[in-house]
Motif scaffolding. Sequence first.
Motif, PDB file in Angstrom:
ATOM      1  N   GLY A   1       1.021  -1.123  -0.193  1.00  0.00           N
ATOM      2  CA  GLY A   1      -0.007   0.026  -0.050  1.00  0.00           C
ATOM      3  C   GLY A   1       0.844   1.144  -0.086  1.00  0.00           C
ATOM      4  N   TYR A   2       2.116   1.253  -0.086  1.00  0.00           N
ATOM      5  CA  TYR A   2       2.979   2.350  -0.012  1.00  0.00           C
ATOM      6  C   TYR A   2       2.546   3.363  -1.218  1.00  0.00           C
ATOM      7  CZ  TYR A   2       7.341   5.197   0.179  1.00  0.00           C
ATOM      8  OH  TYR A   2       8.110   6.100   0.218  1.00  0.00           O
ATOM      9  N   ALA A   3       2.297   2.816  -2.368  1.00  0.00           N
ATOM     10  CA  ALA A   3       1.933   3.749  -3.594  1.00  0.00           C
ATOM     11  C   ALA A   3       0.811   4.387  -3.354  1.00  0.00           C
ATOM     12  CB  ALA A   3       1.845   2.901  -4.867  1.00  0.00           C
ATOM     13  N   ASN A   4       0.069   3.994  -2.181  1.00  0.00           N
ATOM     14  CA  ASN A   4      -1.172   5.101  -2.071  1.00  0.00           C
ATOM     15  C   ASN A   4      -1.075   5.593  -0.578  1.00  0.00           C
ATOM     16  OD1 ASN A   4      -2.678   3.616  -4.154  1.00  0.00           O
ATOM     17  ND2 ASN A   4      -2.959   1.903  -2.822  1.00  0.00           N
ATOM     18  N   TRP A   5       0.144   5.767  -0.193  1.00  0.00           N
ATOM     19  CA  TRP A   5       0.265   6.504   1.111  1.00  0.00           C
ATOM     20  C   TRP A   5       0.418   7.826   0.949  1.00  0.00           C
ATOM     21  CZ3 TRP A   5       4.812   8.288   3.989  1.00  0.00           C
ATOM     22  CH2 TRP A   5       4.315   8.563   5.326  1.00  0.00           C
TER      23      TRP A   5
END
Length: 84
Positions: A80-84
């Motif tokens: 989920g890092y890309a959406n953080w």
Amino acid sequence: DCNAGYANWKADWSWDKKQWCCANQGRGCAVSTTLRSFDCNAGYANWKRGWTVEKKHWCCIRVGRGCEVTTTLPYDCNAGYANW
């Protein structure tokens, strides 16, 4: 990530995260108010079933015995890092 939330680890971290971070990075270790120690050789042949959680934790941190081994890190910091 044993740095994330460390300021309030006692209240915020899950039991699993406390155990993993304590065993692997020396963070989030509960300090006992007693001076208890364990014989980490006694019962080692059957440690998974025969030792208490407290003894496993104590022996894992101090002598590297009784550690639960995982094949992957329990927390995927990239998920989920890309959406953080």
